[in-house]
Motif scaffolding. Structure first.
Motif, PDB file in Angstrom:
ATOM      1  N   LEU A 277     -49.733  49.021  -8.823  1.00  0.00           N
ATOM      2  CA  LEU A 277     -50.946  48.322  -8.356  1.00  0.00           C
ATOM      3  C   LEU A 277     -52.205  49.127  -8.689  1.00  0.00           C
ATOM      4  N   ARG A 278     -52.119  50.450  -8.544  1.00  0.00           N
ATOM      5  CA  ARG A 278     -53.279  51.296  -8.861  1.00  0.00           C
ATOM      6  C   ARG A 278     -53.605  51.236 -10.348  1.00  0.00           C
ATOM      7  N   LEU A 279     -52.570  51.321 -11.179  1.00  0.00           N
ATOM      8  CA  LEU A 279     -52.775  51.249 -12.628  1.00  0.00           C
ATOM      9  C   LEU A 279     -53.381  49.909 -13.027  1.00  0.00           C
ATOM     10  N   LEU A 280     -52.868  48.857 -12.429  1.00  0.00           N
ATOM     11  CA  LEU A 280     -53.362  47.518 -12.724  1.00  0.00           C
ATOM     12  C   LEU A 280     -54.831  47.385 -12.358  1.00  0.00           C
ATOM     13  N   GLN A 281     -55.176  47.845 -11.165  1.00  0.00           N
ATOM     14  CA  GLN A 281     -56.559  47.791 -10.702  1.00  0.00           C
ATOM     15  C   GLN A 281     -57.469  48.656 -11.584  1.00  0.00           C
ATOM     16  N   ASP A 282     -56.988  49.828 -11.967  1.00  0.00           N
ATOM     17  CA  ASP A 282     -57.779  50.746 -12.785  1.00  0.00           C
ATOM     18  C   ASP A 282     -58.056  50.166 -14.165  1.00  0.00           C
ATOM     19  N   MET A 283     -57.033  49.568 -14.778  1.00  0.00           N
ATOM     20  CA  MET A 283     -57.226  48.980 -16.104  1.00  0.00           C
ATOM     21  C   MET A 283     -58.193  47.803 -16.057  1.00  0.00           C
ATOM     22  N   LYS A 284     -58.057  46.970 -15.047  1.00  0.00           N
ATOM     23  CA  LYS A 284     -58.958  45.820 -14.916  1.00  0.00           C
ATOM     24  C   LYS A 284     -60.406  46.277 -14.758  1.00  0.00           C
ATOM     25  N   GLN A 285     -60.621  47.307 -13.920  1.00  0.00           N
ATOM     26  CA  GLN A 285     -61.975  47.811 -13.715  1.00  0.00           C
ATOM     27  C   GLN A 285     -62.514  48.479 -14.973  1.00  0.00           C
ATOM     28  N   GLN A 286     -61.650  49.228 -15.667  1.00  0.00           N
ATOM     29  CA  GLN A 286     -62.049  49.875 -16.914  1.00  0.00           C
ATOM     30  C   GLN A 286     -62.463  48.833 -17.950  1.00  0.00           C
ATOM     31  N   ASN A 287     -61.702  47.759 -18.067  1.00  0.00           N
ATOM     32  CA  ASN A 287     -62.021  46.704 -19.032  1.00  0.00           C
ATOM     33  C   ASN A 287     -63.326  46.006 -18.665  1.00  0.00           C
ATOM     34  N   LYS A 288     -63.525  45.784 -17.369  1.00  0.00           N
ATOM     35  CA  LYS A 288     -64.767  45.149 -16.921  1.00  0.00           C
ATOM     36  C   LYS A 288     -65.968  46.041 -17.217  1.00  0.00           C
ATOM     37  N   ASN A 289     -65.820  47.348 -16.980  1.00  0.00           N
ATOM     38  CA  ASN A 289     -66.910  48.292 -17.267  1.00  0.00           C
ATOM     39  C   ASN A 289     -67.226  48.346 -18.753  1.00  0.00           C
ATOM     40  N   THR A 290     -66.191  48.326 -19.585  1.00  0.00           N
ATOM     41  CA  THR A 290     -66.382  48.354 -21.035  1.00  0.00           C
ATOM     42  C   THR A 290     -67.153  47.131 -21.490  1.00  0.00           C
ATOM     43  N   TYR A 291     -66.777  45.977 -20.973  1.00  0.00           N
ATOM     44  CA  TYR A 291     -67.470  44.747 -21.356  1.00  0.00           C
ATOM     45  C   TYR A 291     -68.896  44.730 -20.815  1.00  0.00           C
ATOM     46  N   GLN A 292     -69.088  45.247 -19.616  1.00  0.00           N
ATOM     47  CA  GLN A 292     -70.426  45.277 -19.019  1.00  0.00           C
ATOM     48  C   GLN A 292     -71.374  46.115 -19.874  1.00  0.00           C
ATOM     49  N   LEU A 293     -70.879  47.244 -20.396  1.00  0.00           N
ATOM     50  CA  LEU A 293     -71.703  48.062 -21.291  1.00  0.00           C
ATOM     51  C   LEU A 293     -72.075  47.299 -22.543  1.00  0.00           C
ATOM     52  N   PHE A 294     -71.107  46.596 -23.101  1.00  0.00           N
ATOM     53  CA  PHE A 294     -71.388  45.791 -24.292  1.00  0.00           C
ATOM     54  C   PHE A 294     -72.442  44.732 -23.997  1.00  0.00           C
ATOM     55  N   TYR A 295     -72.315  44.071 -22.861  1.00  0.00           N
ATOM     56  CA  TYR A 295     -73.179  42.931 -22.570  1.00  0.00           C
ATOM     57  C   TYR A 295     -74.615  43.337 -22.240  1.00  0.00           C
ATOM     58  N   TYR A 296     -74.774  44.467 -21.552  1.00  0.00           N
ATOM     59  CA  TYR A 296     -76.096  44.830 -21.060  1.00  0.00           C
ATOM     60  C   TYR A 296     -76.787  45.976 -21.803  1.00  0.00           C
ATOM     61  N   SER A 297     -76.025  46.966 -22.236  1.00  0.00           N
ATOM     62  CA  SER A 297     -76.655  48.188 -22.754  1.00  0.00           C
ATOM     63  C   SER A 297     -77.262  47.996 -24.131  1.00  0.00           C
ATOM     64  N   LYS A 298     -78.341  48.729 -24.424  1.00  0.00           N
ATOM     65  CA  LYS A 298     -78.932  48.691 -25.771  1.00  0.00           C
ATOM     66  C   LYS A 298     -78.640  49.979 -26.542  1.00  0.00           C
ATOM     67  N   GLN A 299     -77.798  50.856 -25.992  1.00  0.00           N
ATOM     68  CA  GLN A 299     -77.443  52.081 -26.700  1.00  0.00           C
ATOM     69  C   GLN A 299     -76.607  51.742 -27.930  1.00  0.00           C
ATOM     70  N   ASN A 300     -76.903  52.397 -29.043  1.00  0.00           N
ATOM     71  CA  ASN A 300     -76.148  52.165 -30.272  1.00  0.00           C
ATOM     72  C   ASN A 300     -76.287  53.382 -31.183  1.00  0.00           C
ATOM     73  N   PRO A 301     -75.355  53.571 -32.103  1.00  0.00           N
ATOM     74  CA  PRO A 301     -75.395  54.769 -32.956  1.00  0.00           C
ATOM     75  C   PRO A 301     -76.514  54.761 -33.979  1.00  0.00           C
ATOM     76  N   TRP A 302     -77.196  53.629 -34.143  1.00  0.00           N
ATOM     77  CA  TRP A 302     -78.247  53.544 -35.165  1.00  0.00           C
ATOM     78  C   TRP A 302     -79.628  53.841 -34.590  1.00  0.00           C
ATOM     79  N   SER A 303     -79.724  54.028 -33.260  1.00  0.00           N
ATOM     80  CA  SER A 303     -81.016  54.228 -32.585  1.00  0.00           C
ATOM     81  C   SER A 303     -81.976  53.070 -32.887  1.00  0.00           C
TER      82      SER A 303
END
Length: 342
Positions: free
Chosen positions: A198-224
């Motif tokens: 259950l802990r692993l399942l919860q951790d992976m779901k939260q990790q995936n949500k955080n990864t997508y949230q960064l993609f959706y909102y953040s403007k950080q990128n390697p090209w500046s």
């Protein structure tokens, strides 16, 4: 204004609340997340709201440190190995050459063995096998099934998005795979096994949500890049250049060339100027496999060139690469179709 008129106006406002057409309300992240989870694409309509650091690359000082220790390392085989190791994990490579610069002749043999094992371990993604015979508690069957589905999302879909502070090839993917195998196959009370699943399942779901949230909102990128248009131009150029190199690479799996060409065509269809599509969504896929190309490695020794070829063949012919390529193609096609439907 007469009291009666004031009362009438107040009642009118209460009867007709402020509707969305007048004051549009932006989608909540949960709505955005649910939509992506069921129909993966590159949509990002909130570019630049968050500005947290996203991609961790080695600094110039760290690069100079590596070169310093590499030059004073007196073991040619270890020096050769760290040239390869740095493509997989720069920080493992700098640690290795530093150990080499301080090692005695007696310690060289052990350090060489450790470095070879490290390279092998890092390029071979552990295989996840859930053997039904190992799971005897019927209560765990649905949990293990859900865990496997989330694991597949983690390593085949969300790994294609960029990953914050990721410095190791297939880092999170290996971490979760090893953790799952330990929980499933180790001797322990079934109640503890259930808790850990259950802990692993919860951790992976939260990790995936955080990864997508960064993609959706953040403007950080390697090209500046300062805005989405500029970022899309640089990103597409980077991706298409890598695809071009892979198509000419003799170590690339010929059976995957048609899918790669299809992906290339799809990327070219996405307009750089579209304000709803963020092409950087495939950065994780390209940064993982783009470490090894034919360029920049011709100066290697013959032994090292043979090693690099083996690593590339292992990666490009892996089930892991095939599944990730399938998913970036799905996301790309969904994005192009969404543009056409608008």
């Amino acid at each position: 204004m007469k009291p009666l008129l004031k009362t009438s106006l107040l009642l009118l406002c209460i009867s007709f609340p402020l509707v969305a057409e007048w004051f549009p309300k932006s989608k909540s992240f949960e709505d955005v997340w649910t939509s992506y989870d069921s129909h993966q694409n590159l949509f990002s309509q909130a570019y630049g709201i968050q500005t947290r650091d996203m991609i961790r690359t080695e600094t110039q000082e760290e690069e100079l440190d590596f070169l310093y220790y590499w030059k004073i390392c007196n073991h040619s085989e270890i020096k050769d190995l760290t040239e390869i190791l740095r493509y997989i994990s720069f920080y493992d490579a700098i640690l290795t050459v530093r150990q080499c610069s301080e090692a005695t002749k007696e310690e060289f043999i052990q350090l060489e063995k450790q470095t070879k094992k490290k390279i092998f371990d890092l390029i071979v993604l552990p295989k996840l096998e859930i053997l039904e015979s190992e799971i005897t508690n019927e209560e765990l069957f649905p949990l293990v099934s859900e865990l496997k589905k989330e694991w597949e999302k983690t390593i085949y879909i969300f790994s294609n998005l960029y990953k914050s502070h990721e410095v190791l090839l297939l880092g999170k993917e290996r971490e979760y795979t090893l953790a799952i195998n330990r929980v499933l196959y180790s001797e322990m009370p079934e109640t503890r096994r259930k808790t850990l699943i259950l802990r692993l399942l919860q951790d992976m779901k939260q990790q995936n949500k955080n990864t997508y949230q960064l993609f959706y909102y953040s403007k950080q990128n390697p090209w500046s890049s300062a805005n989405l248009n500029e970022e899309n131009v640089e990103t597409k150029k980077f991706f298409l250049n890598l695809i071009g190199e892979w198509k000419l690479d003799p170590d690339f799996d010929p059976e995957k060339l048609s899918s790669l060409t299809e992906f290339q065509t799809c990327l070219e269809e996405i307009p750089n100027t579209n304000q709803k599509i963020r092409i950087l969504g495939f950065f994780g896929f390209f940064s993982d496999y783009g470490r090894f190309t034919t360029k920049g490695q011709t100066s290697f020794s013959q032994t090292n060139q043979t090693r690099v070829r083996f690593i590339k063949q292992t990666l490009f012919r892996s089930h892991h690469f095939q599944k990730r390529l399938e998913n970036v193609l799905i996301s790309c096609k969904n994005s192009v179709q969404s543009i056409k439907d608008l």
